[in-house]
Write an enzyme that holds these catalytic residues in place. Structure first.
Site, PDB file in Angstrom:
ATOM      1  N   SER A   1       0.783  -1.234   0.000  1.00 52.07           N
ATOM      2  CA  SER A   1       0.000   0.000   0.000  1.00 52.07           C
ATOM      3  C   SER A   1       0.817   1.288   0.000  1.00 52.07           C
ATOM      4  CB  SER A   1      -0.968   0.017   1.191  1.00 52.07           C
ATOM      5  OG  SER A   1      -0.263   0.016   2.413  1.00 52.07           O
TER       6      SER A   1
ATOM      7  N   LYS B   1      -5.648   4.665   8.365  1.00 49.49           N
ATOM      8  CA  LYS B   1      -4.524   5.439   7.833  1.00 49.49           C
ATOM      9  C   LYS B   1      -4.832   6.940   7.836  1.00 49.49           C
ATOM     10  CE  LYS B   1      -2.654   1.607   5.179  1.00 49.49           C
ATOM     11  NZ  LYS B   1      -2.180   1.100   3.888  1.00 49.49           N
TER      12      LYS B   1
END
Length: 357
Positions: free
Chosen positions: A249, A295
């Site tokens: 990611s 996140k």
């Protein structure tokens, strides 16, 4: 009942014994709450890691006015205490272990797989960044990387995640289709010689082919999930010290950091603290990731002013939409920016006025 039993001393002793049993029971419940396994993992906000200190491009600039940051999530086995915590607080999420681990995969295998995927993501980020900066990049497939093994199949006790298969019966297998084509000519029960690399050491082992589950016509196979091992050559050396961070990611943010170091005539950061997430493909497209809500929280805590989120149109709920919803929930002033490609991120940044100090 005797008068002796009813003395104050005996009543006090009974209370002490009762308190001791209650203490033992409480300790047992606490131990169970913090150590008893459950069928879940718990996922929660991790950190936002500045990339300039961990990414080094040979000859690249290191004087950007702002910073690029990758974002992470923390994930671990959920004890009953964590299950309760996740029910009470929105910044913790329970995930079924079956959705995280492949069939028969151990925690150690999962960690190896995440590290292998991270390394591949770094390679692709290098290729995309150098091409964007106008450099020639060479990409070749050099073998097949083992990404997992199937329980009950021959490969389970032979191969580890991260092994690179380079030949079968001394026939080179530069990419996964070559391996599949060769094995398709064999029968279940045949033995083949597999040459592979592990930790830089080459080995050759005999493997008896098994019957692949779910396949028709008794198709033979090793019982591995695999991917091409890409060797990417760029004109300048890139060193990335990603510590124990795994997964794909960070691809977009690695690409932006490498590109920014290569462009000595341009500072993409414009003086801002820029976080984000998203996989990166060789054509520069940005892919969906998991845990984007965590996140966003991590980026906000790190003082990020801009957050890039994959705009994966077609999903029931895109990463961008999830990021916007989380930003609204936590009341952040951080700007959430949708991106489909790395070019979208670069176009947004170049349109920004430099931040005034």
């Amino acid at each position: 009942m005797t008068e002796e039993y009813r003395t104050p001393q005996n009543r006090a002793a009974r209370r002490i014994r009762l308190l001791l049993w209650l203490f033992v029971l409480l300790m047992a419940l606490m131990l169970a709450g913090f150590y008893l396994p459950t069928p879940y993992y718990v996922e929660r906000p991790g950190s936002a890691v500045e990339l300039a200190p961990i990414v080094e491009v040979e000859g690249g600039k290191k004087d950007a006015a702002g910073v690029f940051m990758l974002t992470t999530v923390r994930m671990g086995e959920a004890t009953p205490a964590w299950v309760l915590y996740a029910k009470l607080f929105p910044d913790a999420e329970l995930i079924d272990k079956d959705l995280v681990l492949n069939q028969g995969e151990s925690d150690e295998d999962f960690t190896r797989r995440e590290q292998a995927v991270m390394q591949n993501s770094q390679k692709i980020a290098e290729a995309v960044a150098f091409r964007l900066a106008g450099y020639e990049v060479k990409i070749e497939n050099h073998g097949v990387i083992v990404m997992g093994t199937i329980p009950g199949m021959p490969a389970k006790n032979i191969f580890q995640v991260g092994d690179i298969i380079t030949a079968v019966d001394h026939h080179a297998t530069p990419e996964q289709q070559a391996l599949r084509n060769y094995l398709a000519k064999k029968k279940v029960g045949d033995t083949v010689q597999i040459t592979f690399q592990r930790d830089g050491e080459e080995r050759t082992v005999p493997v008896t082919l098994g019957e692949l589950p779910g396949e028709e016509a008794h198709r033979p196979g090793l019982g591995i999930s695999l991917d091409n091992n890409q060797v990417i050559e760029v004109p300048e050396e890139v060193t990335i010290t990603a510590r124990n961070i795994g997964g794909p990611s960070a691809g977009l943010m690695f690409t932006l950091e490498i590109y920014n170091q290569l462009r000595k005539d341009l500072d993409l950061t414009r003086g801002y603290r820029i976080a984000g997430t998203g996989t990166i493909n060789a054509d520069g497209t940005v892919g969906r990731i998991g845990g984007i809500n965590h996140k966003v929280v991590a980026a906000d805590k790190a003082g990020a002013e801009i957050f890039f989120a994959p705009d994966d149109a077609g999903s029931e709920s895109s990463n961008y939409e999830e990021a916007v919803a989380t930003a609204k929930r936590i009341g952040t002033k951080m700007k959430i920016v949708p991106v489909k490609t790395v070019d979208d991120a670069i176009a947004f940044l170049t349109s920004l006025p430099p931040k005034r100090s």
